[in-house]
Design an enzyme around this catalytic site. Sequence first.
Site, PDB file in Angstrom:
ATOM      1  N   GLU A   1       0.843  -1.206   0.000  1.00  0.00           N
ATOM      2  CA  GLU A   1       0.000   0.000   0.000  1.00  0.00           C
ATOM      3  C   GLU A   1       0.876   1.253   0.000  1.00  0.00           C
ATOM      4  O   GLU A   1       0.742   2.142   0.860  1.00  0.00           O
ATOM      5  CB  GLU A   1      -0.981  -0.025   1.185  1.00  0.00           C
TER       6      GLU A   1
ATOM      7  N   GLU B   1      -4.735  -8.965  -0.119  1.00  0.00           N
ATOM      8  CA  GLU B   1      -5.494  -8.673   1.104  1.00  0.00           C
ATOM      9  C   GLU B   1      -6.965  -8.642   0.736  1.00  0.00           C
ATOM     10  O   GLU B   1      -7.376  -7.828  -0.104  1.00  0.00           O
ATOM     11  CB  GLU B   1      -5.080  -7.326   1.735  1.00  0.00           C
TER      12      GLU B   1
HETATM   13  O1  AHR Z   1      -4.751  -6.173   7.140  1.00  0.00           O
HETATM   14  C1  AHR Z   1      -4.664  -5.009   7.891  1.00  0.00           C
HETATM   15  C2  AHR Z   1      -4.078  -3.840   7.106  1.00  0.00           C
HETATM   16  O2  AHR Z   1      -4.931  -3.512   6.058  1.00  0.00           O
HETATM   17  C3  AHR Z   1      -2.754  -4.082   6.421  1.00  0.00           C
HETATM   18  O3  AHR Z   1      -1.680  -3.925   7.282  1.00  0.00           O
HETATM   19  C4  AHR Z   1      -2.735  -3.015   5.373  1.00  0.00           C
HETATM   20  O4  AHR Z   1      -1.980  -3.380   4.260  1.00  0.00           O
HETATM   21  C5  AHR Z   1      -4.212  -2.824   5.041  1.00  0.00           C
HETATM   22  O5  AHR Z   1      -4.565  -1.510   5.025  1.00  0.00           O
END
Ligand code: AHR
Length: 523
Positions: free
Chosen positions: A195, A327
């Site tokens: 990110e 994610e």
């Molecule tokens: O999964 C939790 C967080 O969500 C991670 O650290 C980040 O990459 C995302 O914003």
Amino acid sequence: MRCKAVGLCLALVLCVPGFGAERIHLTVDASKPGPKIDRNIFGQFAENLGHGLYEGIWVGPDSSIPNTRGIRKDVVGALKDLKVPNVRWPGGCFADQYHWRKGIGQRDKRPATVNSAWGDVIDTNAFGTDEFMDFIEQIGSTPYVSVNVGSGTPQEAGEWLEYMTAAAPTALAKERAANGHPEAYKVGFLGIGNESWDCGGAMTPDYYVSLMKVYSRFVLNMNPAQRNKDQMLKIAVGPGTPDTEWTEDVMKAWKKHTWAWDINGVSLHWYTVPNGWPPSTKSEKFGLDDYAKSLKSTLFMDEFLRKQEAVMDRYDPEKKVTLSVDEWGAWHAPLPGSNPAFLVQQNSVRDAVLASLNLNIFARHADRVRMANIAQMINVLQAMILTDKEKLVLTPTYYVFKMYVPFQDATFVPVTFDAGVYTHGSVTLPRVDAIAAKSSDGKLLLEITNLDAENPAAIDADLTGITAKSAKGEVLTGAAVDSVNTFGSPDAVVPKPAAVKVENGKLSLTVEPRSVTVVSIEQ
Ligand code: AHR
């Protein structure tokens, strides 16, 4: 039969499974194989966050909780059954503040640091590279390591890869050997940042692309066993919102890549957060409104993927570069009384249903989506496992992953159907979802999700391209959409056998309300 007694007749029909259920007709065509459903879409994510690593995996060798070299035996046993293909570590946002050198060597000499990404808690660094690799070996998985692009340097990341993968007797390989692992580790996947548009450094796409090239050039895997086969795949940061500017810039750069650098994947992050940020849906004791909204939000994944794929297809019609949804999952409000920075939530039938919807979407995009990682593995967000000291409970999402194991590396097979409609309040959803695949051992697999929270669906399926001889199935559901497994009641939501009939090339079964069903058909 003529009914003599109305009451008796009513009692009889009510006992017939599926009586009164909406009928849904599927056509499964096994003669038209599609792409492979890469086992890596069933990947997991284990960030240094809350009790994800510490307590969830790592208890230390001196703990009274049964462990192997500090790693919980019960957790390893449960994860082995999922055949976890890869685990992403150390983050997430944490990855861009992680300095690997602090997590190697004698544990009592490692420095304490602050985990400023997640609650400013003290990090003992006891769970570092060698402990992570040990965990990976114990569960039989593949490491997906994200390097620090935000606050590190290409040199630091390059040296980390050398420490992990050099087989030749370099100083770093010798240090690894002195720390107990003479053999070079295999690193399957390398994440170049996380990110980077936000917690990874709030970069512009241009700035990130410049760094991405440098990291790709200098962060090298030195393991000779990964030179020609099992090569490490490099995953660039991709989008977290549906706009396509970031993907466009990364793919435009990739199109012009030279011998000096390359990437093999672009990541994408999308969570189920139906009411927007900060997440406010409750993870226990909620009703149908939350259920329906959560499923609606989950189904947006399909549109998000399509948008990014359209950009990728322009630069990469041969689909060399994978879209890695590294994610995904349901992000609910923190459990009352928990540290909000630890992202603790319960896991319900709703989460099982939305996990299967996501997995089915990935399967339908299998030509481009060849990797995905649910957030997260243990005690954080949509977890497989919840622990409390020596106690452990497997969540409904764990069971979905277990039921889908046969889909790992299976060949996608098209299913056509009119899904029908399930409406709750102002939310309209498809009544059912389904995917099919041919497993490596020749079975036809069919998954059916019944989104309807209140009514069963009577499924009949025409199976073409195979001679179906027999079938067996398993169903996962619970008494209500918010049914959960707890330490005191761990079996409230567990898979049970499903009654399936095969006759003259047709399969029939009734799928329960709010359920996930997997059928395996022998030919
Ligand atoms: O999964 C939790 C967080 O969500 C991670 O650290 C980040 O990459 C995302 O914003």
